[in-house]
Write an enzyme that holds these catalytic residues in place. Sequence first.
Site, PDB file in Angstrom:
ATOM      1  N   ASP A  99      24.971   9.118  29.147  1.00  0.00           N
ATOM      2  CA  ASP A  99      23.974   8.392  28.351  1.00  0.00           C
ATOM      3  C   ASP A  99      24.096   6.888  28.529  1.00  0.00           C
ATOM      4  O   ASP A  99      23.105   6.197  28.725  1.00  0.00           O
ATOM      5  CB  ASP A  99      24.079   8.779  26.868  1.00  0.00           C
ATOM      6  CG  ASP A  99      25.487   8.659  26.301  1.00  0.00           C
ATOM      7  OD1 ASP A  99      26.422   8.263  27.041  1.00  0.00           O
ATOM      8  OD2 ASP A  99      25.679   8.962  25.110  1.00  0.00           O
ATOM      9  N   ASP A 102      29.378   1.649  28.966  1.00  0.00           N
ATOM     10  CA  ASP A 102      29.789   0.552  28.084  1.00  0.00           C
ATOM     11  C   ASP A 102      31.008  -0.116  28.707  1.00  0.00           C
ATOM     12  O   ASP A 102      30.883  -1.034  29.509  1.00  0.00           O
ATOM     13  CB  ASP A 102      30.038   1.130  26.689  1.00  0.00           C
ATOM     14  CG  ASP A 102      30.449   0.072  25.687  1.00  0.00           C
ATOM     15  OD1 ASP A 102      30.317  -1.121  25.997  1.00  0.00           O
ATOM     16  OD2 ASP A 102      30.906   0.422  24.586  1.00  0.00           O
ATOM     17  N   LYS A 130      25.193  -1.327  29.332  1.00  0.00           N
ATOM     18  CA  LYS A 130      25.300  -2.502  28.459  1.00  0.00           C
ATOM     19  C   LYS A 130      25.612  -3.737  29.273  1.00  0.00           C
ATOM     20  O   LYS A 130      26.459  -3.710  30.173  1.00  0.00           O
ATOM     21  CB  LYS A 130      26.399  -2.296  27.423  1.00  0.00           C
ATOM     22  CG  LYS A 130      25.934  -1.522  26.227  1.00  0.00           C
ATOM     23  CD  LYS A 130      26.937  -1.610  25.107  1.00  0.00           C
ATOM     24  CE  LYS A 130      26.704  -0.456  24.151  1.00  0.00           C
ATOM     25  NZ  LYS A 130      27.717  -0.380  23.109  1.00  0.00           N
ATOM     26  N   ASP A 165      24.628   8.770  19.521  1.00  0.00           N
ATOM     27  CA  ASP A 165      24.908   8.962  18.097  1.00  0.00           C
ATOM     28  C   ASP A 165      25.772   7.859  17.510  1.00  0.00           C
ATOM     29  O   ASP A 165      26.411   7.093  18.231  1.00  0.00           O
ATOM     30  CB  ASP A 165      25.662  10.279  17.898  1.00  0.00           C
ATOM     31  CG  ASP A 165      27.121  10.167  18.356  1.00  0.00           C
ATOM     32  OD1 ASP A 165      27.345   9.786  19.528  1.00  0.00           O
ATOM     33  OD2 ASP A 165      28.025  10.406  17.549  1.00  0.00           O
TER      34      ASP A 165
HETATM   35  P1  IMP Z   1      32.515   3.819  27.902  1.00  0.00           P
HETATM   36  O1  IMP Z   1      33.584   4.812  28.250  1.00  0.00           O
HETATM   37  O2  IMP Z   1      33.056   2.650  27.124  1.00  0.00           O
HETATM   38  O3  IMP Z   1      31.669   3.373  29.067  1.00  0.00           O
HETATM   39  O4  IMP Z   1      31.578   4.488  26.873  1.00  0.00           O
HETATM   40  C1  IMP Z   1      30.812   5.515  27.196  1.00  0.00           C
HETATM   41  C2  IMP Z   1      30.640   6.469  26.042  1.00  0.00           C
HETATM   42  O5  IMP Z   1      30.805   5.849  24.755  1.00  0.00           O
HETATM   43  C3  IMP Z   1      29.222   6.912  26.111  1.00  0.00           C
HETATM   44  O6  IMP Z   1      29.138   8.118  26.837  1.00  0.00           O
HETATM   45  C4  IMP Z   1      28.841   7.079  24.668  1.00  0.00           C
HETATM   46  O7  IMP Z   1      29.106   8.392  24.254  1.00  0.00           O
HETATM   47  C5  IMP Z   1      29.728   6.140  23.907  1.00  0.00           C
HETATM   48  N1  IMP Z   1      29.033   4.877  23.599  1.00  0.00           N
HETATM   49  C6  IMP Z   1      29.252   3.662  24.147  1.00  0.00           C
HETATM   50  N2  IMP Z   1      28.422   2.735  23.641  1.00  0.00           N
HETATM   51  C7  IMP Z   1      27.635   3.388  22.768  1.00  0.00           C
HETATM   52  C8  IMP Z   1      26.538   2.973  21.927  1.00  0.00           C
HETATM   53  O8  IMP Z   1      26.089   1.816  21.882  1.00  0.00           O
HETATM   54  N3  IMP Z   1      25.982   3.960  21.162  1.00  0.00           N
HETATM   55  C9  IMP Z   1      26.406   5.246  21.166  1.00  0.00           C
HETATM   56  N4  IMP Z   1      27.409   5.679  21.939  1.00  0.00           N
HETATM   57  C10 IMP Z   1      28.021   4.745  22.733  1.00  0.00           C
HETATM   58 MG    MG Z   2      29.072  10.028  25.645  1.00  0.00          MG
END
Ligand code: IMP
Ligand code: MG
Length: 183
Positions: A99, A102, A130, A165
């Site tokens: 999705d 981040d 992001k 979510d």
């Molecule tokens: P990352 O591992 O930091 O890149 O984050 C990825 C996961 O964190 C995504 O698959 C989302 O499930 C969750 N996530 C990160 N940012 C958001 C947000 O703004 N809203 C909701 N879920 C997020």
């Molecule tokens: Mg996720």
Amino acid sequence: MDPVPGDVLIPADRIAERVLALGEELRAAYDGREPVLVAVMKGCVLFLADLVRACPVPMDIEFVTARSYEGAEPGRLELTLPPELAEVVPGRPALVVDDIFDTGRTLAGVCQALEALGPTEVRSLVLLRKDRPLPPREPGGPPVRTPDYVGFEVPDHFVVGYGLDHNGRYRNLPYVAILSDPA
Ligand code: IMP
Ligand code: MG
């Protein structure tokens, strides 16, 4: 009070239009190659359902579960892979679908786990990315990966809807909205 969905960042019609274009891009990239789509649960469910219908090429769809957030705070990454992955991934191109990108830790972890199964390649697609600097690779952690396909670049806010979510809520909103404190 708990934060609630505020301003709509991406309305449903813009999501639909972009998903169709992504489906077409994937069709061109994967036609005749029988990819294995590896969808990261649960955030990608709405996106995945629309995306695969926009990409009419033979493919397998598998699911992994990644949890990294408690509320809006990043925590440790927990990854669950089903045993069938080891049967379908070897010798095939894998495409991770998530999705949102981040910090990139989820994508890095999922891609590393898939590389270990012997695919011909691992690419990745996220609905949202992001706009924030990439954090450095964690000591002993997987190599940093950036997504090969991105639906929308979004500002560095916590967003909900269209699968995303906050504490399990708001996944079923048909649009993406910024989570904000109630006025
Ligand atoms: P990352 O591992 O930091 O890149 O984050 C990825 C996961 O964190 C995504 O698959 C989302 O499930 C969750 N996530 C990160 N940012 C958001 C947000 O703004 N809203 C909701 N879920 C997020
Ligand atoms: Mg996720």
